[in-house]
Design a protein around this motif. Structure first.
Motif: not given
Length: 827
Positions: A352-356, A366-367, A403-404, A440-441
């Protein structure tokens, strides 16, 4: 005990030195390994970096990690060496209790870029379990009449190991009556039966004791033993008979307790105790005994546990029916567990990428997550979706991994964070689902310039302000966040222009005046204000700041003709007024100016002081001095008026103008008086020059007219007049503030040596009104300027006096002694 220690030592050797690593690379890049169970913690499994053809530094830079299926993590990946080790000691019998082949599935996950490599780890069985009988002693009751060849089933031993390490053989201690027959069931399990070789004789031997051994196929082999005690019974002619040899039934998983599965029945035609049959499980696994319960009296088999299709799909049990005489019969019960949709899909988040950033391009990952459903068939098929209308989408990859990704441009100013709900649902008849929430931020990017609340700011300030006075504020906002939204203000300097008289606070936009302003010098000015944010690169916007200077009453009225006078003292002018003037006749006009504006420049006039208060009045707004009543003989010939000029400011300011008014019956007398009082004219003055030129022109015109109109009688007088120039008094030339006309010229002729002198009055020789002089009603000049130029009137011959208003001469007797100059000209 020695045998056990030797076996454990052998196992450790196998763990330490015998490890088979099989790497199979296919199109899907699946890594396959195998290892023996019971390996110590952190034992070497494989070199992942070598098998994948990458260096350990690449594993670290790409943030590789190993992810096992399910909640339990069995392996650990060392990013420094690329070695895969076991996290904890593995026990195959615990991990895969019902499977002959135990395979653990895992994934090698790379984050940068995202990549998944499948892996399979086969846990090989080690012979670490001995066969165990459910009871240490088995009791069999056999009729003495049993014929040779009769078979008697024995309890089977259980070995938790599989394959060659599992149960392989039974052996029976030597005896004269029984032998051992081995068989294999449908599930591959081996069982043993006693075979009567020689008929028993209860009278000779009431009991027979045997030793039964079970041996597995390990190296070295392990074994377990049980005592078999055979009780020889008296004769019972009939044995129980089951209605069916095999009962096959189905039961749904998660069936409630006490639910009836099947009822087995066996009949015995004997009477008494020999005909009473009791039922019991034999040759049945411990797990089946836990899940199902057999009623010994009725033969009903009911659910006692929680059958789970995902754990065991079918159960095989053997039921023994024994009568009171000890005779028994056996039947098999095969229970098939039906799969029910009782497992909801499980969502496991892998990455998970918490911030993009908000400028991330579409299709940004993203996830990464996987979906697993433990059911089978359609009950185990799943599909995923995102709840709501969000700028994200799901992309299937492989092995139920998704994949998100973003599918549209993001804007933090519209939505700063997303609460994404992923729903996984199976295809069962009663569909089950599960949800996973992902936050997600959206990180800010400097993509919005500051915006002023107004395009043009108009601020007013009074003149004569104090320096560094705050006069207003400009405000700009930035939709970004953090330092990208911090706005600083500055004035824009334009080339070729002086620096503005304002400054601005760079932090809050307050506007200050640097020095005092003067409305009479600067009434308004404009500057450009720039607002810049703190981004990199910085974005900016501009607005126009217009400063209006408000007037204050800081200037007193001024009379232009009194430039040389003291401030506020006004001016002094001399005016002539005929005694025959009617009430309301214009005498003079006071003109004043005020450098202020608006109400501060609205002037009013009033008579502050007068020699005769009731004789004259002043127009409130026009400043015209007029007669308030008719002039009488009692009125003094000279009057002094003080006119007060006042503006409407707060507080009001004022100035004065002083007028000297002479009341005359005729202009000659007044002219002489004024000439005596007035100072000598400056011959070099411009006005004097203009008067001389005009007089010369009039004289020439007069001579031409006189030559054509007058007979020889007046030729001598005209010749003497042509040789001399008249003298003009200073007062007439300098009365710039007066209101009486300057274009009256009179000739007074006297004959020398005569008592009754001839008096001739000529009409004005100058034009009635010079260019630029006002002409208003009541002006005495309008009545005098009629007639032809050069017309000669002999008032004495006609026996009439000159017209009123002071335009005619005095009687001859008065003029004879007034002046020795034969010519008197009055302008």
């Amino acid at each position: 005990m020695a045998f056990g220690r030797q076996s454990r030592g052998t196992e450790r050797q196998v763990v330490l030195f015998v490890l088979c690593v099989c790497v199979c690379q296919s199109g899907a890049e699946t890594l396959r390994y195998s290892l023996a169970e019971e390996m110590e913690r952190d034992s070497f499994v494989a070199n992942i970096a070598k098998d994948l053809g990458v260096s350990p530094s690449q594993l670290a830079s790409r943030k590789a990690r190993v992810v096992s299926e399910g909640n339990e993590q069995y392996f650990r990946l060392n990013l420094n060496t690329g070695v895969l080790t076991v996290k904890e000691t593995l026990d195959r019998e615990v991990i895969c209790p019902q499977s002959d082949i135990c395979t653990l599935f895992f994934k090698i996950f790379f984050e940068n870029p995202v990549q998944l490599i499948r892996g399979e780890m086969e846990v090989r069985d080690v012979n670490d379990n001995s066969p165990v009988f459910p009871e240490k002693e088995m009791v069999l009751e056999i009729l003495e009449t049993a014929s040779p060849g009769s078979r008697f089933p024995l309890e089977t031993a259980q070995d938790r190991d599989v394959g060659s390490n599992g149960l392989q053989n039974y052996s029976l201690g030597s005896n004269p009556h029984f032998s051992l027959a081995l068989g294999t069931g449908k599930d591959g399990a081996k069982y043993a039966e006693l075979v009567l070789q020689r008929q028993l004789d209860r009278e000779q031997q009431r009991e027979v004791n045997l030793l039964l051994s079970a041996t597995d196929g390990g190296s070295p082999p392990r074994s377990g033993t049980a005592q078999v005690r055979i009780v020889v019974l008296d004769a019972n002619d009939n044995i129980p008979v089951f209605s069916r040899e095999v009962y096959e039934v189905r039961v749904a998983e998660n069936s409630p307790p006490e639910q009836l599965v099947v009822r087995v029945t066996a009949a015995d035609p004997d009477e008494g105790s020999y005909g009473r049959v009791r039922y019991a499980f034999t040759q049945t696994s411990e797990r089946s005994r836990q899940l199902f319960e057999l009623n010994a009296a009725t033969g009903e088999i009911r659910v006692s546990g929680n059958p789970d299709f995902e754990e065991v799909e079918s159960h095989e049990m053997v039921v023994k029916a024994t009568d009171g005489g000890g005779l028994s019969a056996h039947c098999k019960v095969h229970v098939e567990v039906l799969d029910m949709n009782d497992n909801a899909p499980e969502i496991a988040l892998t990455s998970l990428t918490a911030s993009i950033p908000e400028d991330a391009p579409p299709r940004t990952v993203v996830a990464l997550f996987s979906v697993r459903d433990r059911d089978s068939g359609d009950n185990g098929r799943t599909e995923c979706a995102i709840d709501g209308d969000l700028p994200f989408s799901l992309t299937p990859t492989f092995d139920n991994y998704y994949e998100l990704r973003t599918n549209a441009a993001l804007d933090r100013e519209r939505t700063a964070e997303y609460n994404i709900t992923i729903t996984a649902i199976d295809w069962g008849r009663s569909r089950l689902s599960s949800r996973e929430r992902i936050f997600v931020q959206i990180s800010d990017v400097n993509d919005n310039p500051p915006e002023f609340t107004q395009d043009v700011y108009t601020i007013s300030v009074k003149e004569n302000n104090t320096p560094m006075l705050r006069i207003g504020n400009v405000n700009a906002t930035d939709a970004d966040a953090g330092k990208n939204s911090r706005v600083s203000y500055a004035l824009v300097r334009e080339k070729g222009k002086e620096q503005a008289d304002v400054s601005i606070n760079s932090e809050n936009g307050d506007v200050y005046i640097l020095r005092p302003l003067d409305y009479e010098e600067v009434r308004a000015f404009e500057v450009t204000v720039r607002a810049a944010d703190g981004g990199s690169p910085a974005l900016s916007a501009e607005a126009l700041l217009r400063v209006l200077v408000r007037d204050e009453n800081d200037n007193a009225p001024q009379v232009p003709a009194a430039a040389a006078a003291a401030p506020g003292a006004g001016w002094t002018g001399v005016e002539l007024a005929p005694r025959s003037a009617e009430p309301g006749a214009l005498v003079a006009k006071v003109v004043a100016v005020d450098a202020d504006a608006g109400q501060n420049a609205w002037l009013s006039y009033e008579l502050a002081k007068a020699t005769e208060p009731g004789l004259f009045r002043v127009g409130l707004h026009s400043g015209e001095v007029r007669t308030a009543r008719a002039v009488t003989e009692r009125d003094a010939p000279r009057h002094r008026l003080v006119v007060l000029v006042r503006d409407r400011g707060q507080p009001p300011r004022s100035a004065t103008a002083t007028l000297a008014i002479a009341l005359v019956d005729g202009f000659s007398e007044a002219h002489l008086r004024v000439s005596e009082e007035a100072p000598a004219a400056d011959p070099d003055g411009r006005l004097t020059l203009y008067l001389i030129i005009c007089l010369a022109c009039v004289s020439v015109l007069f001579l031409a007219t006189a030559a054509a109109a007058v007979v020889v009688k007046v030729r001598r007088a005209r010749q003497s007049m042509a040789g001399s120039l008249p003298t003009f008094p200073k007062s007439a030339a300098e009365s710039s503030a007066g209101s009486l006309p300057r274009s009256y010229v009179y000739d007074i002729c006297f004959s020398a040596g005569t008592v009754n002198s001839e008096f001739r009055f000529l009409r004005p020789l100058f034009p009635c009104f010079p260019a630029g002089l006002p002409h208003g009603p009541g002006d005495q000049r309008s009545s005098v300027c009629s007639g032809n130029l050069g017309e000669e009137v002999d008032w004495a011959a006609q026996g009439r006096v000159p017209p009123s208003g002071g335009t005619g001469p005095r009687p001859a007797e008065e003029n004879a002694s007034s002046d020795q100059n034969p010519w008197l000209t009055h302008q």
